[in-house]
Design a protein around this motif. Structure first.
Motif, PDB file in Angstrom:
ATOM      1  N   SER A  87       0.841  -1.199   0.000  1.00 59.19           N
ATOM      2  CA  SER A  87       0.000   0.000   0.000  1.00 59.19           C
ATOM      3  C   SER A  87       0.876   1.248   0.000  1.00 59.19           C
ATOM      4  N   LYS A  88       0.847   1.970  -1.109  1.00 56.03           N
ATOM      5  CA  LYS A  88       1.646   3.199  -1.185  1.00 56.03           C
ATOM      6  C   LYS A  88       1.109   4.245  -0.212  1.00 56.03           C
ATOM      7  N   ALA A  89      -0.204   4.220   0.046  1.00 55.28           N
ATOM      8  CA  ALA A  89      -0.794   5.164   0.995  1.00 55.28           C
ATOM      9  C   ALA A  89      -0.260   4.879   2.401  1.00 55.28           C
ATOM     10  N   VAL A 132       1.503  10.410 -10.452  1.00 55.08           N
ATOM     11  CA  VAL A 132       0.254   9.807  -9.963  1.00 55.08           C
ATOM     12  C   VAL A 132       0.494   8.312  -9.770  1.00 55.08           C
ATOM     13  N   LYS A 133       0.143   7.811  -8.584  1.00 60.28           N
ATOM     14  CA  LYS A 133       0.413   6.397  -8.269  1.00 60.28           C
ATOM     15  C   LYS A 133      -0.840   5.696  -7.768  1.00 60.28           C
ATOM     16  N   ALA A 134      -1.065   4.495  -8.261  1.00 63.66           N
ATOM     17  CA  ALA A 134      -2.122   3.652  -7.705  1.00 63.66           C
ATOM     18  C   ALA A 134      -1.658   3.158  -6.340  1.00 63.66           C
ATOM     19  N   GLY A 154       2.028   0.852 -11.786  1.00 63.69           N
ATOM     20  CA  GLY A 154       1.054   1.784 -11.233  1.00 63.69           C
ATOM     21  C   GLY A 154       1.546   3.200 -11.003  1.00 63.69           C
ATOM     22  N   VAL A 155       2.650   3.586 -11.658  1.00 62.32           N
ATOM     23  CA  VAL A 155       3.197   4.930 -11.465  1.00 62.32           C
ATOM     24  C   VAL A 155       3.171   5.678 -12.791  1.00 62.32           C
ATOM     25  N   ILE A 156       2.513   6.825 -12.830  1.00 61.29           N
ATOM     26  CA  ILE A 156       2.431   7.582 -14.086  1.00 61.29           C
ATOM     27  C   ILE A 156       3.039   8.971 -13.882  1.00 61.29           C
ATOM     28  N   VAL A 212      -0.852  11.212  -5.100  1.00 59.47           N
ATOM     29  CA  VAL A 212      -0.379  12.199  -6.074  1.00 59.47           C
ATOM     30  C   VAL A 212       0.793  12.894  -5.416  1.00 59.47           C
ATOM     31  N   GLU A 213       1.913  13.034  -6.145  1.00 59.91           N
ATOM     32  CA  GLU A 213       3.063  13.665  -5.489  1.00 59.91           C
ATOM     33  C   GLU A 213       3.878  14.520  -6.434  1.00 59.91           C
ATOM     34  N   GLU A 214       4.745  15.339  -5.840  1.00 62.66           N
ATOM     35  CA  GLU A 214       5.631  16.185  -6.639  1.00 62.66           C
ATOM     36  C   GLU A 214       6.686  15.306  -7.299  1.00 62.66           C
ATOM     37  N   TYR A 215       7.181  15.773  -8.424  1.00 64.46           N
ATOM     38  CA  TYR A 215       8.221  15.069  -9.172  1.00 64.46           C
ATOM     39  C   TYR A 215       9.584  15.441  -8.605  1.00 64.46           C
ATOM     40  N   LEU A 216      10.408  14.442  -8.320  1.00 62.20           N
ATOM     41  CA  LEU A 216      11.753  14.695  -7.808  1.00 62.20           C
ATOM     42  C   LEU A 216      12.747  14.466  -8.929  1.00 62.20           C
ATOM     43  N   ASP A 217      13.603  15.431  -9.171  1.00 60.42           N
ATOM     44  CA  ASP A 217      14.540  15.345 -10.288  1.00 60.42           C
ATOM     45  C   ASP A 217      15.931  15.113  -9.739  1.00 60.42           C
ATOM     46  N   PHE A 224      19.073  11.535  -9.148  1.00 61.32           N
ATOM     47  CA  PHE A 224      19.441  10.181  -9.590  1.00 61.32           C
ATOM     48  C   PHE A 224      18.956   9.166  -8.564  1.00 61.32           C
ATOM     49  N   GLU A 225      18.665   7.949  -9.077  1.00 56.54           N
ATOM     50  CA  GLU A 225      18.054   6.921  -8.226  1.00 56.54           C
ATOM     51  C   GLU A 225      19.075   5.934  -7.688  1.00 56.54           C
ATOM     52  N   LEU A 226      18.824   5.466  -6.480  1.00 50.98           N
ATOM     53  CA  LEU A 226      19.624   4.414  -5.861  1.00 50.98           C
ATOM     54  C   LEU A 226      18.705   3.343  -5.309  1.00 50.98           C
ATOM     55  N   HIS A 278      18.327  -0.408 -13.932  1.00 53.90           N
ATOM     56  CA  HIS A 278      18.064   0.193 -15.258  1.00 53.90           C
ATOM     57  C   HIS A 278      16.680  -0.263 -15.666  1.00 53.90           C
ATOM     58  N   LYS A 279      15.678   0.594 -15.425  1.00 54.86           N
ATOM     59  CA  LYS A 279      14.288   0.136 -15.577  1.00 54.86           C
ATOM     60  C   LYS A 279      13.814   0.127 -17.029  1.00 54.86           C
ATOM     61  N   ARG A 280      14.369   1.017 -17.872  1.00 54.58           N
ATOM     62  CA  ARG A 280      13.885   1.075 -19.254  1.00 54.58           C
ATOM     63  C   ARG A 280      14.464  -0.064 -20.088  1.00 54.58           C
ATOM     64  N   LEU A 298      11.524   7.255  -2.478  1.00 57.10           N
ATOM     65  CA  LEU A 298      10.520   7.149  -3.544  1.00 57.10           C
ATOM     66  C   LEU A 298       9.515   6.069  -3.209  1.00 57.10           C
ATOM     67  N   GLU A 299      10.031   4.952  -2.723  1.00 55.12           N
ATOM     68  CA  GLU A 299       9.166   3.811  -2.426  1.00 55.12           C
ATOM     69  C   GLU A 299       9.924   2.859  -1.525  1.00 55.12           C
ATOM     70  N   PHE A 300       9.169   1.983  -0.874  1.00 53.56           N
ATOM     71  CA  PHE A 300       9.785   0.838  -0.215  1.00 53.56           C
ATOM     72  C   PHE A 300       9.302  -0.422  -0.905  1.00 53.56           C
TER      73      PHE A 300
HETATM   74  P1  AMP Z   1       7.874   3.584  -7.527  1.00 55.64           P
HETATM   75  O1  AMP Z   1       7.206   2.277  -7.847  1.00 55.64           O
HETATM   76  O2  AMP Z   1       7.122   4.463  -6.605  1.00 55.64           O
HETATM   77  O3  AMP Z   1       9.333   3.491  -7.210  1.00 55.64           O
HETATM   78  O4  AMP Z   1       7.954   4.326  -8.932  1.00 55.64           O
HETATM   79  C1  AMP Z   1       8.583   3.727 -10.045  1.00 55.64           C
HETATM   80  C2  AMP Z   1       9.538   4.690 -10.689  1.00 55.64           C
HETATM   81  O5  AMP Z   1       8.863   5.911 -10.991  1.00 55.64           O
HETATM   82  C3  AMP Z   1      10.674   5.097  -9.764  1.00 55.64           C
HETATM   83  O6  AMP Z   1      11.710   4.181  -9.804  1.00 55.64           O
HETATM   84  C4  AMP Z   1      11.048   6.450 -10.356  1.00 55.64           C
HETATM   85  O7  AMP Z   1      11.858   6.270 -11.501  1.00 55.64           O
HETATM   86  C5  AMP Z   1       9.726   7.006 -10.784  1.00 55.64           C
HETATM   87  N1  AMP Z   1       9.164   7.868  -9.723  1.00 55.64           N
HETATM   88  C6  AMP Z   1       8.285   7.511  -8.755  1.00 55.64           C
HETATM   89  N2  AMP Z   1       7.980   8.550  -7.963  1.00 55.64           N
HETATM   90  C7  AMP Z   1       8.661   9.604  -8.438  1.00 55.64           C
HETATM   91  C8  AMP Z   1       8.775  10.986  -8.046  1.00 55.64           C
HETATM   92  N3  AMP Z   1       8.089  11.488  -7.019  1.00 55.64           N
HETATM   93  N4  AMP Z   1       9.596  11.763  -8.778  1.00 55.64           N
HETATM   94  C9  AMP Z   1      10.290  11.295  -9.820  1.00 55.64           C
HETATM   95  N5  AMP Z   1      10.226  10.021 -10.249  1.00 55.64           N
HETATM   96  C10 AMP Z   1       9.426   9.165  -9.565  1.00 55.64           C
END
Ligand code: AMP
Ligand code: GLY
Length: 423
Positions: A100-102, A140-142, A150-152, A182-187, A189-191, A211-213, A280-282
């Motif tokens: 649950s992301k919520a 936007v996330k489900a 579920g992440v747009i 719904v959340e702000e976009y973070l610009d 690098f990911e770890l 490398h998700k893409r 970003l997520e757990f």
């Molecule tokens: P999540 O499943 O929440 O990690 O989202 C999948 C991918 O979406 C992440 O690995 C990020 O690349 C991107 N993402 C999710 N949330 C954000 C955010 N708030 N800002 C920028 N990119 C995000």
């Protein structure tokens, strides 16, 4: 010790390879495993949790290790614990950090753990008002599990509102989308950062990058992950110290305080913006393919590590990393990630692969064993893992190992670890 591994991917295969180095390992079982894990242990076809617990009792299984999130989110750990069986992984309640992301965002907010500004709601009006107040790109996330889909990321407010509408009315993700974040976009690098924990104490593994893409240069659709490397020098000791102090330690404490202590592996998806880490997520399990590059870098006994987490003994655990680097390149089948291609024979130059055995190995995922060898069974098929004293050489080793593999429609990225060594 007798060990049962739940799962069927390259992640579980890589855990098995690491366990095999332990002098304490006796028998190894996989439920269900894949066409290659049968060479490392015995595959069993029991799927229901009571049935698996019975299997564990009958076969004197000392430790069960759960790879994927689905069984964790549906309570496999609770069933095993009810039977007094030792198991590595979080309870169903603790697994809500991923399911649950919520729930996850609310824990972060309550305990002041850094994350993107957000709203969590079932109300379209509330979501729209929040979108109107944000600047720039909107995410936007489900709420529920959507197999990573579920992440747009929305470039305009209208796009974000459409995404919210389609989720809330159940069109895009069914029940999983009837609550949205719904959340702000973070610009930045990911770890990917992993903490192995017994609920109180923990050991943190060096940071990895996924490398998700699907395609080189981060083009193409999102996938489960097309490659990873570790440790990444982008995660400086200063950043890692902040991740530990501001994110990992308080989250483990928070889960204990909430009455759902988190045992197993806590996977923090981190975005670093101007040297500051945000959550970003757990996830409540190892990343795949991150696990495949981290397992071979642990120089202490990996079976003792999993056993200590499941047994509440992490504080006194001896734990060390080799100091080397690993790069893992995923080979996927023809139509990945859209659909499963028909099985095709995999040809592996076994002599060449054997001659490269000091440079790395293959971890197998979507493979089926037939009389004439392994078949690619759709999805992600295998991971070529290169290991060395520096990342560039580890990358070269991974591609040398990949060059021993061929199958029809095989696709893989040529630029894994480009963030630090180029393609
Ligand atoms: P999540 O499943 O929440 O990690 O989202 C999948 C991918 O979406 C992440 O690995 C990020 O690349 C991107 N993402 C999710 N949330 C954000 C955010 N708030 N800002 C920028 N990119 C995000
Ligand atoms: N590689 C990212 C994940 O396992 O979710």
């Amino acid at each position: 010790m007798n060990v049962l591994i739940v799962g069927n991917g390259a992640r579980e295969y890589s855990i098995a390879l690491a366990l095999k180095k332990s002098s304490k390992l006796n028998k190894l079982f996989f439920a269900p495993g894949n066409g290659a894990t049968s060479a490392l242990g015995e595959n069993i076809s029991v799927a229901d949790y009571e049935g698996l617990a019975n299997f564990a009792k009958k076969n004197q299984i000392d430790l069960t290790i759960v790879g994927p999130e689905a069984p964790l989110s549906s309570g496999i750990v609770d069933v095993f614990k009810k039977h007094n069986l030792k198991i590595f992984g979080p309870s169903k309640k603790a697994a809500r950090l991923e399911s649950s992301k919520a729930f996850m965002k609310n824990i972060l907010a309550k305990y002041n753990i850094p994350t993107a500004k957000y709203i969590e709601t079932t109300s379209e009006a509330e979501a729209f008002a929040f979108i109107d107040a944000l600047e720039g790109t909107v995410v936007v996330k489900a709420d529920g599990l959507c197999a990573g889909k579920g992440v747009i990321i929305c470039n305009t407010k209208d796009e974000a509102k459409d995404a919210v509408k389609d989720m809330l009315n159940g069109d895009s993700f069914g029940d999983a989308g009837k609550r949205v974040v719904v959340e702000e976009y973070l610009d930045g690098f990911e770890l990917s950062v992993f903490a192995l924990t017994d609920g109180k104490n923990y050991k943190i593994l060096p940071a990895a990058q996924d490398h998700k893409r699907l395609k080189d240069g981060n083009e193409g659709p999102n996938t489960g992950g097309m490659g990873a490397y570790a440790p990444t020098p982008l995660c400086t000791p200063e950043i890692m110290a902040k991740i530990e102090k501001n994110i990992i330690a308080p989250t483990i404490k928070a889960m204990e305080a909430e009455g759902s202590p988190f045992e197993g592996v806590l996977f923090a998806g981190i975005m670093v913006v101007n040297n500051e880490p945000y959550t970003l997520e757990f996830n409540v399990r190892f990343g795949d393919p991150e696990c495949e590059v981290l397992m071979p870098l642990i120089s202490s006994d990996v079976l003792e590590l999993f056993d200590a987490c499941a047994g509440g003994e992490v504080e006194s655990l001896k734990f060390s990393m080799s100091g080397r680097f690993a790069v893992g390149v995923v080979a996927a089948s023809k139509d990945y990630p859209y659909s499963n291609a028909a099985p095709v024979k995999i040809s592996i130059d076994e002599a060449a692969l054997a001659s490269l055995s000091t440079l790395g190995h293959i971890s197998y995922a979507g493979v089926e064993k037939r009389e004439d060898g392994l078949y690619a069974n759709g999805g992600r098929i295998l991971v070529a893992v290169g290991i060395a004293d520096d990342i560039k050489t580890a990358q070269q080793n991974a591609y040398k190992i990949m060059s021993t593999v061929k199958f029809d429609g095989m696709q893989y990225r040529k630029d894994i670890a480009y963030q630090v060594v180029g393609a």
